[in-house]
Write a protein that holds these residues in place. Structure first.
Motif, PDB file in Angstrom:
ATOM      1  N   THR A 177      -1.622  -0.471  -0.875  1.00 30.91           N
ATOM      2  CA  THR A 177      -2.861  -1.247  -0.998  1.00 30.91           C
ATOM      3  C   THR A 177      -3.259  -1.414  -2.459  1.00 30.91           C
ATOM      4  OG1 THR A 177      -3.628  -0.429   1.154  1.00 30.91           O
ATOM      5  CG2 THR A 177      -5.292  -1.357  -0.324  1.00 30.91           C
ATOM      6  N   ILE A 178      -3.112  -0.341  -3.245  1.00 29.83           N
ATOM      7  CA  ILE A 178      -3.411  -0.417  -4.683  1.00 29.83           C
ATOM      8  C   ILE A 178      -2.517  -1.450  -5.346  1.00 29.83           C
ATOM      9  CG2 ILE A 178      -3.379   0.849  -6.861  1.00 29.83           C
ATOM     10  CD1 ILE A 178      -3.987   3.393  -5.250  1.00 29.83           C
ATOM     11  N   ASN A 179      -1.243  -1.396  -5.041  1.00 36.20           N
ATOM     12  CA  ASN A 179      -0.271  -2.330  -5.623  1.00 36.20           C
ATOM     13  C   ASN A 179      -0.637  -3.778  -5.296  1.00 36.20           C
ATOM     14  OD1 ASN A 179       1.986  -3.549  -6.700  1.00 36.20           O
ATOM     15  ND2 ASN A 179       3.363  -2.879  -5.069  1.00 36.20           N
ATOM     16  N   SER A 180      -0.951  -4.027  -4.014  1.00 36.42           N
ATOM     17  CA  SER A 180      -1.269  -5.382  -3.574  1.00 36.42           C
ATOM     18  C   SER A 180      -2.578  -5.889  -4.192  1.00 36.42           C
ATOM     19  CB  SER A 180      -1.357  -5.413  -2.046  1.00 36.42           C
ATOM     20  OG  SER A 180      -1.734  -6.695  -1.591  1.00 36.42           O
ATOM     21  N   SER A 181      -3.629  -5.069  -4.105  1.00 39.20           N
ATOM     22  CA  SER A 181      -4.936  -5.501  -4.617  1.00 39.20           C
ATOM     23  C   SER A 181      -4.932  -5.632  -6.137  1.00 39.20           C
ATOM     24  CB  SER A 181      -6.026  -4.524  -4.181  1.00 39.20           C
ATOM     25  OG  SER A 181      -5.741  -3.208  -4.637  1.00 39.20           O
ATOM     26  N   ALA A 205     -10.290  -0.427  -6.521  1.00 39.96           N
ATOM     27  CA  ALA A 205     -11.016   0.812  -6.825  1.00 39.96           C
ATOM     28  C   ALA A 205     -11.133   1.712  -5.596  1.00 39.96           C
ATOM     29  CB  ALA A 205     -12.395   0.470  -7.378  1.00 39.96           C
ATOM     30  N   ASN A 206     -11.457   1.117  -4.456  1.00 39.45           N
ATOM     31  CA  ASN A 206     -11.590   1.908  -3.219  1.00 39.45           C
ATOM     32  C   ASN A 206     -10.256   2.526  -2.809  1.00 39.45           C
ATOM     33  OD1 ASN A 206     -14.317   1.385  -2.988  1.00 39.45           O
ATOM     34  ND2 ASN A 206     -14.041  -0.374  -1.601  1.00 39.45           N
ATOM     35  N   ALA A 207      -9.186   1.751  -2.882  1.00 43.70           N
ATOM     36  CA  ALA A 207      -7.863   2.266  -2.507  1.00 43.70           C
ATOM     37  C   ALA A 207      -7.436   3.390  -3.444  1.00 43.70           C
ATOM     38  CB  ALA A 207      -6.841   1.134  -2.524  1.00 43.70           C
ATOM     39  N   LEU A 208      -7.713   3.236  -4.733  1.00 47.39           N
ATOM     40  CA  LEU A 208      -7.342   4.280  -5.689  1.00 47.39           C
ATOM     41  C   LEU A 208      -8.130   5.555  -5.434  1.00 47.39           C
ATOM     42  CD1 LEU A 208      -5.770   5.194  -8.157  1.00 47.39           C
ATOM     43  CD2 LEU A 208      -7.591   4.200  -9.601  1.00 47.39           C
TER      44      LEU A 208
END
Length: 224
Positions: A177-181, A205-208
């Motif tokens: 998710t971090i990679n995609s966002s 930020a939320n995924a991280l």
């Protein structure tokens, strides 16, 4: 001759009478025995009282059998429950051992991955600066931090670090998710789309944040 016949007849009749009397006595005695036998058979008393159970004894016997059966079932149930509990304890112990082994392996990976943690720390700093710029609608500053390409070297190194430090399916999912966002954020900032940039920044930020909590790195990174 007639007198002689009468005399002989008189002599014979007492014998016949005696025989008849004896026969009558025998028949009477036989009849009495039949009465006695019939009385014995028709009596309400059991012919073998010593071998006959009373209702009270039968009730006690049945109750005892029932209680013994219940006790046996109870013992079997307790035994089965003990076996199941033992199996559950063994499974729980195995699960605890596996979880502990995974934690030790993760700690070992994190302890030996200072370079990867550095890349993740750099991502935290970048997102912090980008968030401040987006808040001010200053997309040029955000672009200078992120760059123009989603496949930039720092992005590749960050994604590799996230992959190495992720072990569980949940951690890997958050890393993806971090990679995609992050890729969407770079693209939106370069296109000067403030709305899309804001949405992509919040997602990144939320995924991280979730990823650092799952991996246990939340307390080792600054700026979160």
């Amino acid at each position: 001759m007639a007198a002689t016949f009468v005399s002989n007849a008189s002599t014979f009749l007492p014998s016949l009478s005696s025989a008849s009397s004896a026969t009558s006595s025998s028949v009477h005695a036989h009849n009495q025995r039949q009465v006695v036998v019939c009385k014995a058979v028709s009596s309400n008393e059991p012919p073998f009282p010593a071998l006959t159970l009373s209702k009270r004894n039968m009730s006690i016997a049945l109750t005892t059998t029932f209680l013994v059966s219940l006790a046996a079932k109870g013992l079997c149930s307790d035994a089965n429950a003990a076996i199941l509990e033992a199996d559950d304890d063994i499974e729980l112990l195995e699960k605890v051992k596996k979880d502990r082994q995974k934690r030790l392996e993760k700690q070992s990976v994190i302890s030996s991955s200072d370079k990867e943690k550095g890349y993740v720390q750099d991502l935290v700093y970048k997102l912090s600066k980008v968030g401040q710029a987006i808040e001010k609608n200053d997309l040029p500053t955000a672009a200078s931090v992120l760059g123009q390409k989603s496949d930039a070297e720092w992005v590749q190194k960050t994604n590799a670090a996230l992959a190495k430090l992720s072990s569980s399916p949940e951690e890997k999912a958050e890393a993806d998710t971090i990679n995609s966002s992050l890729s969407t954020l770079i693209s939106s900032v370069s296109q000067k789309d403030i709305k899309a940039s804001t949405i992509a920044f919040v997602a990144s930020a939320n995924a991280l944040e979730k990823w650092t909590i799952l991996t246990g790195l939340a307390g080792q990174l600054k700026g979160l």
